[in-house]
Design a protein around this motif. Structure first.
Motif, PDB file in Angstrom:
ATOM      1  N   PRO A  64       0.800  -1.228   0.000  1.00 20.07           N
ATOM      2  CA  PRO A  64       0.000   0.000   0.000  1.00 20.07           C
ATOM      3  C   PRO A  64       0.833   1.280   0.000  1.00 20.07           C
ATOM      4  CG  PRO A  64       0.025  -0.976   2.176  1.00 20.07           C
ATOM      5  CD  PRO A  64       0.714  -1.951   1.281  1.00 20.07           C
ATOM      6  N   ARG A  65       0.161   2.363  -0.295  1.00 24.79           N
ATOM      7  CA  ARG A  65       0.787   3.681  -0.184  1.00 24.79           C
ATOM      8  C   ARG A  65       1.330   3.870   1.237  1.00 24.79           C
ATOM      9  NH1 ARG A  65      -4.789   6.168  -2.184  1.00 24.79           N
ATOM     10  NH2 ARG A  65      -4.778   5.404  -4.354  1.00 24.79           N
ATOM     11  N   LEU A  66       2.439   4.560   1.309  1.00 23.65           N
ATOM     12  CA  LEU A  66       3.104   4.916   2.574  1.00 23.65           C
ATOM     13  C   LEU A  66       3.794   3.745   3.253  1.00 23.65           C
ATOM     14  CD1 LEU A  66       0.487   7.371   4.123  1.00 23.65           C
ATOM     15  CD2 LEU A  66       2.398   7.887   2.587  1.00 23.65           C
ATOM     16  N   THR A  86       5.103   6.105  -2.460  1.00 23.74           N
ATOM     17  CA  THR A  86       4.231   7.159  -2.977  1.00 23.74           C
ATOM     18  C   THR A  86       3.047   6.533  -3.691  1.00 23.74           C
ATOM     19  OG1 THR A  86       6.107   8.646  -3.275  1.00 23.74           O
ATOM     20  CG2 THR A  86       4.101   9.177  -4.497  1.00 23.74           C
ATOM     21  N   TYR A  87       3.325   5.428  -4.368  1.00 28.17           N
ATOM     22  CA  TYR A  87       2.292   4.710  -5.120  1.00 28.17           C
ATOM     23  C   TYR A  87       2.124   3.314  -4.540  1.00 28.17           C
ATOM     24  CZ  TYR A  87       3.535   8.354  -8.473  1.00 28.17           C
ATOM     25  OH  TYR A  87       3.797   9.555  -9.070  1.00 28.17           O
ATOM     26  N   MET A 107       3.280  -3.972 -10.942  1.00 26.14           N
ATOM     27  CA  MET A 107       2.784  -2.754 -11.568  1.00 26.14           C
ATOM     28  C   MET A 107       2.149  -1.902 -10.484  1.00 26.14           C
ATOM     29  SD  MET A 107       0.338  -2.273 -14.945  1.00 26.14           S
ATOM     30  CE  MET A 107      -1.172  -2.958 -14.244  1.00 26.14           C
ATOM     31  N   ASN A 108       2.340  -0.575 -10.586  1.00 23.40           N
ATOM     32  CA  ASN A 108       1.769   0.297  -9.570  1.00 23.40           C
ATOM     33  C   ASN A 108       0.514   1.002 -10.072  1.00 23.40           C
ATOM     34  OD1 ASN A 108       2.532   2.651 -10.997  1.00 23.40           O
ATOM     35  ND2 ASN A 108       4.393   2.955  -9.763  1.00 23.40           N
ATOM     36  N   GLY A 116       7.343   1.690  -5.935  1.00 26.88           N
ATOM     37  CA  GLY A 116       6.775   2.516  -4.883  1.00 26.88           C
ATOM     38  C   GLY A 116       7.002   4.003  -5.056  1.00 26.88           C
ATOM     39  N   THR A 117       7.936   4.383  -5.960  1.00 31.79           N
ATOM     40  CA  THR A 117       8.318   5.797  -6.031  1.00 31.79           C
ATOM     41  C   THR A 117       8.207   6.419  -7.418  1.00 31.79           C
ATOM     42  OG1 THR A 117      10.649   5.196  -6.395  1.00 31.79           O
ATOM     43  CG2 THR A 117       9.931   5.520  -4.104  1.00 31.79           C
ATOM     44  N   CYS A 118       7.931   5.646  -8.450  1.00 33.77           N
ATOM     45  CA  CYS A 118       8.006   6.173  -9.816  1.00 33.77           C
ATOM     46  C   CYS A 118       6.686   6.069 -10.581  1.00 33.77           C
ATOM     47  CB  CYS A 118       9.085   5.439 -10.614  1.00 33.77           C
ATOM     48  SG  CYS A 118      10.743   5.640  -9.947  1.00 33.77           S
TER      49      CYS A 118
END
Length: 349
Positions: free
Chosen positions: A51-53, A66-67, A88-89, A126-128
């Motif tokens: 999950p996010r965060l 972030t994602y 995949m985000n 998680g960041t892009c």
């Protein structure tokens, strides 16, 4: 979360991108990917929500998601950890890790933050949002082998985003090397630039027979004489490029279903049946590899399709309906064969 790579055991992965034009097109493109693993019957694959965060730490690098993203991974035997090799985000950014035995990792740096290569998949997911963001992030870290659990733990990565842009990342002589995803295909050794040159060795292949011939063809399929049919990385790379492009040339893709069916058909040509691939000289005690699972990703639509060796029925996740604030995990193999009983349906007629 502790992670460990399984790249040493995964030797025959294949990734192929399909768009209506063969490279880029108006319809949403799709990406197919297979996973082959020597420990075919003991690795427990799962797909999971991060999950996010969510907080992470590896080496000198700390980050929060972030994602939110969905990954595919498995615990590595003899190592207390989980390997994430696919995902995949929620922004449609996707990355796949495939074996690359020619890899030479960087040495530990005293000036640039070091991060174990086995963490690159969750770090970028998680960041892009785009491949260019991923490239910039990799510039700011030093990718190393922090675990030293196996001298053969090597891989390279193929990255794509929702707009259709793609990059391939390899480590050559300890330095990152980026390639434009020229052919939309990635397999394994040798390095990517070798495969790009090798494609030119098969230019005599054709989607049709020559207009004139001294002797008429006896049957169908002779236009593909010379197309390699084995399961080595070079052979799979060539098959993906030529079969995909010939198919699109002869039968243009008109719908998203056409794109999906072509990806599925291409993946079927590289499916490894258990017991058919030889063991490597260094792995006599390890079961020969087989195709564990396959995925189809449609980044622009945020959809992820899954199937396994024993259950070829596709299941899918629609990211527009997922809650990216809650973690969960499910086994890839649901224990069924996915066979549908239609006896009652036909009996009603």
């Amino acid at each position: 979360m502790m992670l460990a790579t399984i790249a040493a055991l995964a030797m025959a992965c294949t990734s192929v991108k399909v768009t209506p034009s063969g490279r880029r097109g108006a319809l949403p493109f799709g990406i197919g990917r297979t996973m082959e693993l020597a420990e075919a019957d003991v690795i427990m694959w799962s797909y999971a929500m991060h999950p996010r965060l969510q907080r992470w730490k590896e080496g000198d690098v700390k980050w929060n998601n972030t994602y939110g993203f969905v990954s595919i991974g498995a615990p590595l035997m003899l190592v207390n950890g989980m390997a994430l090799v696919e995902g995949m985000n929620e922004a449609g950014f996707t990355i796949s890790a495939l074996t690359q035995r020619d890899t030479v990792w960087a040495n530990t740096s005293k000036t640039v933050p070091n991060m174990g290569f086995q963490f690159l998949v969750p770090y970028l997911l998680g960041t892009c949002k785009t491949v260019e963001e991923a490239r910039e992030r990799v510039k700011k870290i030093n990718i190393v082998d922090t675990r030293n659990v196996n001298p053969e733990l090597f891989c390279h990565w193929t990255l794509s985003d929702a707009s259709g842009n793609g990059l391939i990342l390899e480590y050559v002589n300890g330095a990152p090397v980026w390639h434009n995803d020229e052919f939309g295909v990635l397999t394994n050794d040798p390095e990517y630039s070798w495969h790009v040159r090798n494609v030119k060795n098969y230019v005599a292949l054709s989607p049709t027979l020559p207009a004139t011939s001294v002797v008429p063809s006896l049957s169908f399929g002779t236009n593909l004489l010379g197309l390699p049919g084995d399961l080595s990385p070079p052979a799979r790379f060539i098959r993906m490029v030529y079969l995909r492009d010939f198919s699109i040339q002869q039968r243009p893709l008109r719908t998203q279903n056409d794109t999906f069916v072509l990806i599925q058909s291409l993946l079927n040509t590289v499916h490894i049946v258990k017991g058919t691939v030889n063991k490597t000289p260094k792995s006599d005690a390890t079961p020969a590899e087989a195709t564990q699972w396959a995925v189809v990703k449609v980044p622009a639509e945020r959809k992820l399709y899954l199937r396994t060796y024993s259950n070829m029925q596709w299941r899918y996740l629609d990211f527009s309906r997922l809650d990216f604030t809650k973690a969960w995990s499910f086994p890839m193999d649901d224990g069924t064969l996915g066979i549908k009983d239609v006896t009652a349906v036909v009996q009603q007629n």
